[in-house]
Design an enzyme around this catalytic site. Structure first.
Site, PDB file in Angstrom:
ATOM      1  N   ASP A 508      78.671 -64.226   9.681  1.00 21.12           N
ATOM      2  CA  ASP A 508      77.080 -63.446   9.420  1.00 21.12           C
ATOM      3  C   ASP A 508      76.487 -64.313   9.337  1.00 21.12           C
ATOM      4  OD1 ASP A 508      78.226 -64.175   6.931  1.00 21.12           O
ATOM      5  OD2 ASP A 508      77.074 -61.710   6.418  1.00 21.12           O
ATOM      6  N   ASP A 525      90.723 -72.068  20.413  1.00 17.44           N
ATOM      7  CA  ASP A 525      92.925 -71.633  20.352  1.00 17.44           C
ATOM      8  C   ASP A 525      92.602 -70.659  20.191  1.00 17.44           C
ATOM      9  OD1 ASP A 525      94.546 -72.771  20.241  1.00 17.44           O
ATOM     10  OD2 ASP A 525      94.561 -73.604  17.949  1.00 17.44           O
ATOM     11  N   CYS A 578      99.219 -71.025  22.121  1.00 20.79           N
ATOM     12  CA  CYS A 578     100.763 -71.641  22.544  1.00 20.79           C
ATOM     13  C   CYS A 578     101.711 -70.661  23.078  1.00 20.79           C
ATOM     14  CB  CYS A 578     101.037 -71.846  20.995  1.00 20.79           C
ATOM     15  SG  CYS A 578     100.840 -70.567  19.740  1.00 20.79           S
TER      16      CYS A 578
HETATM   17  C1  LIG Z   1      95.835 -69.970  17.024  1.00 23.03           C
HETATM   18  S1  LIG Z   1      95.098 -70.018  15.900  1.00 23.03           S
HETATM   19  C2  LIG Z   1      94.452 -70.412  15.601  1.00 23.03           C
HETATM   20  C3  LIG Z   1      95.495 -71.956  15.446  1.00 23.03           C
HETATM   21  C4  LIG Z   1      94.144 -73.407  14.679  1.00 23.03           C
HETATM   22  N1  LIG Z   1      93.164 -73.382  15.648  1.00 23.03           N
HETATM   23  C5  LIG Z   1      94.795 -74.501  14.362  1.00 23.03           C
HETATM   24  O1  LIG Z   1      94.895 -75.217  15.607  1.00 23.03           O
HETATM   25  O2  LIG Z   1      96.076 -74.277  13.252  1.00 23.03           O
HETATM   26  C6  LIG Z   1      94.653 -67.645  15.942  1.00 23.03           C
HETATM   27  C7  LIG Z   1      93.509 -68.169  15.291  1.00 23.03           C
HETATM   28  O3  LIG Z   1      92.615 -66.973  15.713  1.00 23.03           O
HETATM   29  C8  LIG Z   1      91.447 -66.842  15.071  1.00 23.03           C
HETATM   30  N2  LIG Z   1      91.187 -65.179  15.578  1.00 23.03           N
HETATM   31  C9  LIG Z   1      91.811 -64.519  16.009  1.00 23.03           C
HETATM   32  N3  LIG Z   1      90.951 -63.375  16.138  1.00 23.03           N
HETATM   33  C10 LIG Z   1      89.634 -63.924  16.458  1.00 23.03           C
HETATM   34  C11 LIG Z   1      87.904 -63.578  16.456  1.00 23.03           C
HETATM   35  N4  LIG Z   1      87.787 -62.189  17.443  1.00 23.03           N
HETATM   36  N5  LIG Z   1      87.244 -64.451  16.499  1.00 23.03           N
HETATM   37  C12 LIG Z   1      87.398 -65.699  16.001  1.00 23.03           C
HETATM   38  N6  LIG Z   1      88.898 -65.969  15.312  1.00 23.03           N
HETATM   39  C13 LIG Z   1      89.852 -65.132  15.632  1.00 23.03           C
HETATM   40  C14 LIG Z   1      93.193 -65.702  14.176  1.00 23.03           C
HETATM   41  O4  LIG Z   1      93.001 -65.736  12.619  1.00 23.03           O
HETATM   42  C15 LIG Z   1      93.646 -67.002  13.829  1.00 23.03           C
HETATM   43  O5  LIG Z   1      93.797 -67.846  12.889  1.00 23.03           O
END
Ligand SMILES: C[S@@+](CC[C@H](N)C(=O)[O-])C[C@H]1O[C@@H](n2cnc3c(N)ncnc32)[C@H](O)[C@@H]1O
Length: 626
Positions: A508, A525, A578
């Site tokens: 926010d 990601d 992934c």
């Molecule tokens: C695959 S992980 C990211 C890994 C990170 N980029 C790395 O390289 O270590 C996906 C991430 O998306 C976040 N996530 C899930 N829903 C989301 C949303 N609606 N908005 C933003 N982030 C979100 C999760 O909390 C998680 O940390």
């Protein structure tokens, strides 16, 4: 994280017996100490009959019900007569159990070491807790368990590996335990469990003396959950019998057992892959490739590192690198990492480090070549120091800063890790950053102070791998739906890696509006099934089904829609997962390109998990045309 421990340690290696508790539980040692210590109590109980293996259980049950009844009445036990009555009861049952135990020492064919008992306990409790909390990860559960039980370093590694290996093969082991006739094994396990319970009871009673009625709950707990404990002991015994320290593929397809035991098992169960996931993989890759992927999912995950160019190549003032660097010639040490002096003076001369940001030519792998050379020099020094512990350290053929450790250890304890000279990161993940960001987007961005938004930053893996290319310029905004929970780890990691130009952005935050249309690069990601990383997140495959995939793809689209408005005209969006499922990858690309006609696809990469190689990953670089 926990998966970085070695899995090569034998479950029954003698080093496992080094703790006091495990030593006292080794049948032979225990019998001896009993013999010495129990002469008085034996005299007192001349009349008690030795029990058979079967009534040794009933002896125990008597003891247990005595103690649990007593526990209920415990607050009124102020009377000394009552106390001595209680004590004599305890001593009586103690000595009869001792005799029973001595008689049956030789029968226990499945005595468990300290580590093995904890591994079984973890798996049993983890599966119980999944009923209430299906998203609980095995990693997290093990960490909590080890901390709560104050398990020492040596035992930790063995426990973690056993848990991972068994969980990986659980579908198969569970099937075998239920469908095949292992009656003899079950009977012996039952006797072994009785003897274990007896030993525990006696040890505790001895320890507690007159307060033996306070017998800890943990022992009676084992009894109450006897059936489940026996199930897990059987699963464990089957694992040890068939798979421990053996090549899985060899055992199930080519060994003596292959025909007799495994032939009748459905192929997906044999590979410990849930039916829906197996169907999905077959649909996408054909059965032969699906089997290959499942076999890789059952293999040990390799560990890859990433040399942190921010500290090792671009600038440096680390004492550890000085030590590593002192082994280099003076010339090498100066040009490779500027091991002394202030931060800015020590940026490696521009002509030596390719200036990816300002390069204008077409993407060309050779641009990263000088960095690769420096990476190798650093790795050579690391090898000289640690090869006895980790074997060979091999530079990656795929990524610029990547390397593979031959053996695993607790790298996080190394001074070079603590100083942020390297990071643990999968090779494919690094490759996506190299190819699509360093050699792709960043090379085309003309701004001298690029703005990057990592919209699903997690603990920063992707961003931290690209940070070196920015060389401290510009700003990286970090966002995640769990940012509050992650931010301390994020900051700690950034600090260790020497990355200063990041800014966490709360959901926010008032800045959001101002950032629209401004980002040179938005990284998405997104959360996914993780189907490319199943050998690392071993319990994940049991959670994957059509419904979950549907939910995830919907969520991914929502995230795409939320993040797209931040991309500046002429600039870039990186979408990555992934996962190796097209529903989460290529189909999402089609969705973006169809819905957002102002974006074009620049480059797409997909990797499948490789034995001794990187994980399965997908990355697509898109450019906003107008
Ligand atoms: C695959 S992980 C990211 C890994 C990170 N980029 C790395 O390289 O270590 C996906 C991430 O998306 C976040 N996530 C899930 N829903 C989301 C949303 N609606 N908005 C933003 N982030 C979100 C999760 O909390 C998680 O940390």
């Amino acid at each position: 994280m926990l998966a970085t421990h070695t899995c090569k340690k034998s479950l029954s290696s003698s080093s496992l017996l080094t703790t006091t508790l495990s030593r006292s539980l080794t049948s032979r040692t225990y019998a001896l100490s009993l013999h010495k210590n129990s002469s008085t109590s034996s005299k007192r109980t001349k009349t008690s009959k030795p029990s058979s293996p079967i009534n040794s259980t009933s002896t125990h049950n008597t003891t247990s019900s005595t103690s649990s009844t007593t526990r209920k009445t415990q607050p009124t036990l102020s009377n000394s007569n009552l106390k001595s009555l209680e004590m004599s009861k305890t001593l009586h049952s103690l000595s009869s159990q001792e005799e029973a135990l001595q008689e049956h020492q030789s029968i226990d064919e499945y005595p468990l070491t300290f580590s093995e008992r904890h591994a079984i306990s973890i798996l049993y409790h983890y599966h119980q807790s999944l009923i209430e909390n299906p998203s609980y990860t095995l990693d997290k559960f093990i960490s909590n368990y080890l901390r709560a039980n104050k398990i020492g370093k040596n035992n930790k590694e063995v426990i973690i590996c056993a848990c991972y290996e068994i969980e990986k093969l659980y579908l198969l082991l569970d099937y075998m335990s239920k469908k095949f006739n292992f009656d003899e094994m079950k009977e012996k396990l039952e006797i072994s469990l009785d003897q274990y319970i007896n030993r525990m009871n006696m040890m505790k009673m001895k320890e507690l003396g007159p307060s033996a009625h306070l017998l800890p709950k943990s022992v009676t707990f084992v009894e109450e959950n006897r059936k489940s404990v026996l199930h897990w002991r059987l699963v464990f015994a089957l694992y040890k019998e068939y798979f421990h320290e053996q090549d899985f593929e060899q055992v199930v397809f080519h060994s003596n057992h292959a025909d007799s035991v495994f032939r009748k098992i459905p192929i997906n169960v044999l590979l410990s892959c849930p039916a829906q996931l197996f169907d999905i993989l077959c649909e996408e890759y054909g059965e032969e490739k699906a089997i290959e992927i499942c076999l890789i999912n059952n293999s040990e995950a390799p560990v890859f590192g990433r040399v942190n160019d921010v500290k090792v190549i671009i600038e440096h003032k680390s004492t550890t690198t000085q030590q590593l660097g002192s082994a280099m010639t003076n010339d090498e040490s100066r040009s490779d990492s500027g091991f002394s002096g202030s931060k800015h003076e020590n940026i490696t001369p521009k002509e030596e480090v390719t200036d990816i940001l300002n390069a204008t030519s077409e993407p060309n792998k050779d641009l990263l070549a000088p960095l690769k050379k420096k990476t190798r020099k650093f790795l050579k020094k690391l090898s000289e120091k640690y090869s006895e512990v980790v074997g060979k350290i091999t530079p990656s053929k795929l990524s610029t800063f990547g390397f593979r450790f031959e053996k695993k250890t607790d790298f996080r304890q190394w001074p070079e890790f603590k100083e942020g000279l390297f990071e643990i990161q999968d090779d494919s993940s690094q490759y996506i950053v190299d190819e699509l960001i360093r050699n792709g987007a960043l090379k085309q961005i003309t701004s001298l102070k690029p703005l990057v938004l990592d919209y699903c930053c997690g603990t920063g893996g992707k961003t931290f791998a690209l940070a070196g290319a920015l060389k401290g310029k510009g700003q990286i905004y970090m966002h995640d739906i769990r940012l509050e929970k992650l931010s301390s780890e994020l900051k700690r990691r950034a600090h260790r890696l020497g990355i200063e130009n990041i800014q966490p952005l709360e959901h926010d935050h008032s800045h959001w509006e101002k950032l629209k249309d401004k980002m040179n690069l938005v990284i998405l990601d997104v959360p996914c099934t993780g189907t490319g990383t199943l050998r690392r997140n071993v319990e994940l495959k049991y959670k994957i089904n059509y419904n979950w995939i549907k939910e995830l793809t919907k969520k991914q689209r929502e995230i795409i829609e939320n993040a797209i408005p931040y991309v500046r005209k002429g600039n870039y969006l990186l979408y990555s997962t992934c996962s190796i499922l097209s529903k989460e990858n290529e189909d999402q690309m089609d969705y973006i390109l169809k819905k957002h006609k102002n974006f074009e696809l620049v480059k797409e990469i997909k990797t499948l998990p490789l034995l001794n190689g990187g994980d399965g990953m997908y990355g697509a670089l898109l450019r906003r045309i107008h």
